[in-house]
Design an enzyme around this catalytic site. Structure first.
Site, PDB file in Angstrom:
ATOM      1  N   ASP A   1       0.758  -1.489  -0.286  1.00 37.38           N
ATOM      2  CA  ASP A   1      -0.288   0.040  -0.184  1.00 37.38           C
ATOM      3  C   ASP A   1       0.849   1.230   0.171  1.00 37.38           C
ATOM      4  O   ASP A   1       2.066   1.438   0.321  1.00 37.38           O
ATOM      5  CB  ASP A   1      -0.848  -0.106   1.392  1.00 37.38           C
ATOM      6  CG  ASP A   1      -0.167  -0.767   2.732  1.00 37.38           C
ATOM      7  OD1 ASP A   1       0.611  -0.500   2.933  1.00 37.38           O
ATOM      8  OD2 ASP A   1      -1.239  -0.567   3.628  1.00 37.38           O
TER       9      ASP A   1
ATOM     10  N   ASP B   1      -7.673  -2.882  14.622  1.00 39.04           N
ATOM     11  CA  ASP B   1      -8.964  -2.902  13.754  1.00 39.04           C
ATOM     12  C   ASP B   1      -9.039  -4.134  13.044  1.00 39.04           C
ATOM     13  O   ASP B   1     -10.096  -3.940  12.021  1.00 39.04           O
ATOM     14  CB  ASP B   1      -9.939  -1.966  13.242  1.00 39.04           C
ATOM     15  CG  ASP B   1      -9.257  -1.194  12.255  1.00 39.04           C
ATOM     16  OD1 ASP B   1      -8.099  -1.973  12.057  1.00 39.04           O
ATOM     17  OD2 ASP B   1      -9.860  -0.543  11.404  1.00 39.04           O
TER      18      ASP B   1
ATOM     19  N   HIS C   1      -6.952  -4.887  10.127  1.00 40.63           N
ATOM     20  CA  HIS C   1      -6.964  -4.869   8.474  1.00 40.63           C
ATOM     21  C   HIS C   1      -6.053  -5.280   8.540  1.00 40.63           C
ATOM     22  O   HIS C   1      -4.791  -5.527   9.124  1.00 40.63           O
ATOM     23  CB  HIS C   1      -7.617  -3.638   8.335  1.00 40.63           C
ATOM     24  CG  HIS C   1      -5.982  -2.138   8.614  1.00 40.63           C
ATOM     25  ND1 HIS C   1      -5.967  -1.051   9.545  1.00 40.63           N
ATOM     26  CD2 HIS C   1      -4.920  -2.336   8.598  1.00 40.63           C
ATOM     27  CE1 HIS C   1      -4.940  -0.416   9.873  1.00 40.63           C
ATOM     28  NE2 HIS C   1      -3.599  -1.294   9.415  1.00 40.63           N
TER      29      HIS C   1
ATOM     30  N   GLU D   1      -9.674  -1.800   5.352  1.00 38.64           N
ATOM     31  CA  GLU D   1     -10.208  -1.072   6.825  1.00 38.64           C
ATOM     32  C   GLU D   1     -12.098  -2.339   6.845  1.00 38.64           C
ATOM     33  O   GLU D   1     -12.099  -2.940   6.090  1.00 38.64           O
ATOM     34  CB  GLU D   1     -10.803   0.378   6.338  1.00 38.64           C
ATOM     35  CG  GLU D   1      -9.612   0.759   6.590  1.00 38.64           C
ATOM     36  CD  GLU D   1      -8.569   0.637   7.690  1.00 38.64           C
ATOM     37  OE1 GLU D   1      -8.849   0.549   8.425  1.00 38.64           O
ATOM     38  OE2 GLU D   1      -8.486   2.221   8.513  1.00 38.64           O
TER      39      GLU D   1
HETATM   40  C1  GLP Z   1      -0.430   0.204   8.550  1.00 42.61           C
HETATM   41  C2  GLP Z   1      -0.684  -0.520   7.314  1.00 42.61           C
HETATM   42  C3  GLP Z   1      -0.171  -2.494   7.273  1.00 42.61           C
HETATM   43  C4  GLP Z   1      -0.008  -2.438   8.978  1.00 42.61           C
HETATM   44  C5  GLP Z   1      -0.072  -1.677  10.368  1.00 42.61           C
HETATM   45  C6  GLP Z   1      -0.098  -2.269  10.951  1.00 42.61           C
HETATM   46  O1  GLP Z   1      -1.853  -0.024   8.674  1.00 42.61           O
HETATM   47  N1  GLP Z   1      -0.411  -0.233   5.680  1.00 42.61           N
HETATM   48  O2  GLP Z   1       0.162  -3.066   6.122  1.00 42.61           O
HETATM   49  O3  GLP Z   1       0.158  -3.631   8.921  1.00 42.61           O
HETATM   50  O4  GLP Z   1       0.040  -0.199   9.653  1.00 42.61           O
HETATM   51  O5  GLP Z   1       1.418  -1.304  11.758  1.00 42.61           O
HETATM   52  P1  GLP Z   1       2.215  -1.465  12.957  1.00 42.61           P
HETATM   53  O6  GLP Z   1       3.621  -2.824  11.791  1.00 42.61           O
HETATM   54  O7  GLP Z   1       2.636  -0.380  12.716  1.00 42.61           O
HETATM   55  O8  GLP Z   1       1.938  -2.466  13.738  1.00 42.61           O
END
Ligand code: GLP
Length: 260
Positions: free
Chosen positions: A67, A136, A138, A143
């Site tokens: 993304d 959440d 995702h 989402e």
């Molecule tokens: C963002 C990214 C996801 C990632 C998520 C969790 O939303 N787009 O790909 O998995 O954050 O992030 P973190 O690993 O910092 O908890």
């Protein structure tokens, strides 16, 4: 789903990095799906270390990131382009022509999304997709309420996700509202999905994703339908799983050849 619980995030990251390195050694032209966020940071550190100390060769590896934020310059420090450059691409011998991230500055977003899907297909599909999970539930930026068969497209972030990522932007008000993300259907097409989660903050999302019903309200639950989904957790992220002991017993009694 295979659930692997390690004592802490370091041990879990090491295990995940070894799996990725083993794939690249086995298939030097492997196609890797990459994730951003805090969770995979240590995996990337290990991959850099394997490259430097053991000669792990990335010259034929192709990558596709999950993304990117819409409207963010790739040089913006909070962009996923900049993140990947800083933690991995600048430190390994990857061929720049084989790196792919969604173009957050594209003027024709539907076209750039279609092209992204076409590039993944042209590369022969993703062999292994690294995934983190949002608090959440995702995946990527899919989402809750995302179609379980969605493809790469524009999405609108929830307030919760914008809060979770505010630190990168110096405040929630600066977090973009829109992103381009691979869809859940795109992610499900990967040959192997490797989901990582660490810390208490992820425990509820993991419990819903792994042991709850498959529902668009918890996008990561779609991985229950994936034939080769591996979920690597530390103890805290596993703390709300009802069958944690069973998963640990299964892993402890696996034949060695199956662990790699
Ligand atoms: C963002 C990214 C996801 C990632 C998520 C969790 O939303 N787009 O790909 O998995 O954050 O992030 P973190 O690993 O910092 O908890």
């Amino acid at each position: 789903m295979e659930v692997i619980i390690r004592s802490d995030a370091h041990a879990a990251s090491r295990l995940a990095a070894r799996k990725i390195a083993a794939l690249v050694r086995r298939e030097p032209s492997a196609v890797l799906g990459l994730a951003t966020g805090r969770t995979p940071l240590e995996i990337y550190e290990h991959l850099v270390e394997y490259h430097r100390n053991e000669g792990l060769d990335f010259s034929r590896v192709t990558t596709f990131n999950l993304d990117e934020y819409v409207g963010l310059d790739p040089k913006h420090p909070a962009s996923y382009h900049a993140y990947m450059e800083g933690v991995l691409f600048s430190k390994i011998n990857i061929d720049r022509g084989r790196i792919h991230l969604p173009d957050g500055l594209a003027t024709d977003i539907p076209k750039t999304c279609r092209d992204y899907e076409a590039r993944i297909r042209a590369a022969g599909g993703i062999d292994l997709q690294i995934l983190g999970i949002g608090s959440d539930g995702h995946l990527g930026f899919n989402e809750p309420s995302s179609s379980l068969s969605s493809r790469t497209r524009i999405k609108t972030l929830t307030d919760r996700t914008r809060k979770d990522n505010a630190a990168y932007f110096g405040g929630e008000e600066s977090v973009p509202r829109h992103v381009i993300t691979m869809g859940l259907g795109t992610i499900m097409d990967a040959n192997v999905c490797l989901l990582l989660a660490f810390g208490r903050k992820k425990a509820a999302a993991i419990a819903h994703a792994v042991e709850g019903p498959v529902t668009a309200m918890v996008p990561a639950s779609v991985l229950q339908m994936h034939p080769r989904a591996i979920v690597v957790l530390d103890r805290e992220a596993a703390s709300e799983l009802k069958r944690a002991e069973y998963y640990q017993w299964v892993y402890a009694h696996k034949p060695d050849w199956q662990k790699h």
